[in-house]
Design an enzyme around this catalytic site. Structure first.
Site, PDB file in Angstrom:
ATOM      1  N   GLU A 253     -45.094  37.578   0.357  1.00  0.00           N
ATOM      2  CA  GLU A 253     -45.281  39.031   0.227  1.00  0.00           C
ATOM      3  C   GLU A 253     -46.334  39.509   1.206  1.00  0.00           C
ATOM      4  OE1 GLU A 253     -46.224  40.739  -3.633  1.00  0.00           O
ATOM      5  OE2 GLU A 253     -44.748  39.429  -4.587  1.00  0.00           O
TER       6      GLU A 253
ATOM      7  N   GLU B 110     -47.883  34.745  -8.439  1.00  0.00           N
ATOM      8  CA  GLU B 110     -49.245  35.237  -8.629  1.00  0.00           C
ATOM      9  C   GLU B 110     -49.806  35.042 -10.041  1.00  0.00           C
ATOM     10  OE1 GLU B 110     -49.772  39.221  -7.244  1.00  0.00           O
ATOM     11  OE2 GLU B 110     -49.038  38.792  -5.248  1.00  0.00           O
TER      12      GLU B 110
HETATM   13  C1  FCB Z   1     -48.196  41.916  -5.748  1.00  0.00           C
HETATM   14  C2  FCB Z   1     -47.032  41.738  -6.690  1.00  0.00           C
HETATM   15  C3  FCB Z   1     -45.846  42.601  -6.376  1.00  0.00           C
HETATM   16  C4  FCB Z   1     -46.247  43.977  -5.873  1.00  0.00           C
HETATM   17  C5  FCB Z   1     -47.290  43.876  -4.802  1.00  0.00           C
HETATM   18  C6  FCB Z   1     -47.712  45.200  -4.238  1.00  0.00           C
HETATM   19  O1  FCB Z   1     -49.377  41.583  -6.399  1.00  0.00           O
HETATM   20  O2  FCB Z   1     -46.593  40.402  -6.704  1.00  0.00           O
HETATM   21  O3  FCB Z   1     -45.033  42.649  -7.495  1.00  0.00           O
HETATM   22  O4  FCB Z   1     -46.597  44.776  -6.908  1.00  0.00           O
HETATM   23  O5  FCB Z   1     -48.410  43.204  -5.268  1.00  0.00           O
END
Ligand code: FCB
Length: 468
Positions: free
Chosen positions: A373, A163
């Protein structure tokens, strides 16, 4: 009841990040990261929390791997702490590298495929100027080569960055993440240097890793819709935010060039001054996979004449705006249900996002997609024995798994899914106040207790299918 069956070989895993779980902040030679420093500044983190102990994963790693094995997960996405591997930006530290070597061995022994991320935001504080310094990208490549040399014989999947939107715009312009600056031009500068680090990192990894290893990056995506699709200005607001949230990163990485409209939007912030000849070619190195982090989409409105910048108030205390160059855009609620983060729950957005990525970016280039994620913070209520019956999280995950399956059914080359997160952990500016884990962590005893969502994920992974 419909059974949504995923393709054979689909990966099911969980994801974590070093700073969020490891603790042991000063052990075995680790030095400060920018997050250790940021946490010490009053008012930056809810409740004044920090990463000194976190989930104590550094000491409980074998136990945590056993947990994953018991949940039947076949892969694990973790990140490596640069300040353990090269403390204070000086000599490489064998003890730091050894921790990850042991982690990889432990995972392989448990039949779990290790999926390494080199940078999930914990930059060594000693690196002069952080991501504002072009040289940091070159330091990253050196670090990447060193880790690849140590683990490349056993770890086959390598992610350069997690990210970069967060570690540039949210950190240097939004002020919400370390180092907490609130300058849009800095955000742009940091963003370019992170992308350059990705490109140089890819080159270093390719040069070091044995054949059969794969290299990629994880981006976070905001699926942006105009609040009123009929409104010209809302559509312009959506183009703007899609530009800085998604395409600023996606286009140079996959297509090898910054998008022209975004370059024009950012001209006054000095983008062309920081992009040297040849940089885009370096950033556009071929990748094998694109990691997709998806939590929610957004509806946007506004007109440039609105003038005053909306400030980010994600944790209510920092004043800045990560929407560099488009600070006038306003985010509006669509009245959807929200998670404990206040994020709207929008599973269909995941299908649309994956389809778009496959159609316009990764499909033509033969790049595989993975959801690296997805998950949610909920207001968990443990019973007397620490068990959390988190049916809200189960429903969230079920709906998103089905949305991902829908993308697969429509021909998207999606090959795996990592739930954020294995454990409740340090949620950045929110400290320990927000819980994303499928396993509860009692921060007094550090005891781990799988929640109902862990049993659900186990069931899905075992069947490689989800029921609706
Ligand atoms: C993302 C991050 C991760 C976590 C989630 C909820 O942006 O990569 O580390 O904090 O959000």
């Amino acid at each position: 009841m419909t059974l949504h069956q995923f393709p054979e070989g689909f990966l099911w895993g969980s994801a974590t990040a070093s700073f969020q779980i490891e603790g042991a902040a000063t052990e075995d030679g680790r030095s400060d990261s920018i997050w250790d420093v940021f946490c010490r500044q009053p008012g930056t983190i809810v409740n004044g929390d920090d990463g000194t102990i976190a989930c104590d994963h550094y000491h409980r790693m074998p136990e945590d791997v056993t947990l994953m094995r018991e949940l039947g997960l076949n892969t694990y996405r973790f990140s490596i702490a640069w300040p353990r591997v090269r403390p204070d930006d000086k000599e490489f530290n064998p003890k730091g590298i050894d921790f990850y070597s042991r982690l990889v061995d432990e995972l392989l022994a448990a039949g779990i495929r290790p999926w390494a991320t080199l940078y999930h935001w914990d930059l060594p504080a000693a690196i002069d100027g952080g991501w504002l310094n072009r040289d940091t990208a070159y330091r990253f490549a050196e670090y990447a080569a060193k880790v690849a040399e140590a683990l490349g014989d056993r770890c086959k999947d390598w992610t350069t960055l997690n990210e970069p939107w967060c570690s540039s715009f949210l950190s240097y312009a939004g002020g919400e993440h370390a180092p907490g600056h609130t300058d849009a031009a800095e955000g742009v500068r940091a963003g370019h240097h992170l992308l350059l680090a990705h490109g140089l990192g890819c080159q270093a990894l390719r040069a070091t890793l044995p054949a059969g290893t794969r290299v990629g990056i994880t981006l976070n995506f905001n699926l942006v819709d105009p609040a009123d699709p009929e409104s010209v200005s809302d559509r312009e607001a959506a183009r703007r935010i899609d530009g800085v949230a998604n395409r600023f990163f996606l286009d140079p990485v996959v297509l090898g060039t910054y998008p022209k409209d975004v370059v024009a939007d950012l001209e006054h912030l000095g983008l062309s001054e920081v992009v040297a000849d040849g940089d885009e070619k370096i950033i556009g190195q071929p990748i094998d996979f694109l990691g997709v982090n998806y939590y929610h989409g957004s509806a946007v409105t506004g007109t440039p004449q609105d003038g005053t910048a909306q400030q980010t108030e994600a944790n209510g205390r920092r004043a800045g705006n990560p929407n560099v160059g488009s600070e006038w855009v306003q985010f509006v609620s669509r009245g959807l249900p929200t998670t404990a983060m206040g994020w709207e729950i929008q599973p269909e957005g995941l299908t649309r996002l994956l389809e778009r990525l496959h159609r316009d970016y990764t499909g033509p280039a033969g790049i595989a997609l993975y959801v690296t994620e997805n998950g949610c913070a909920m207001d968990d209520v443990p019973n007397a024995s620490g068990f959390v019956d988190d049916q809200g999280r189960v429903a969230y995950l079920r709906d998103h798994f089905i949305a991902a399956h829908e993308a697969v059914a429509r021909g998207v080359d999606l090959r795996g899914y990592f739930v954020w997160s294995l454990l409740d952990n340090f949620e950045w500016a929110w400290g320990y106040a927000k819980r994303f884990g499928i396993v509860r962590v009692d921060y007094d005893t550090l005891e781990r207790t799988p929640k109902a969502s862990a049993a659900f994920v186990k069931e899905v992974a075992a069947a490689n299918a989800v029921e609706a």
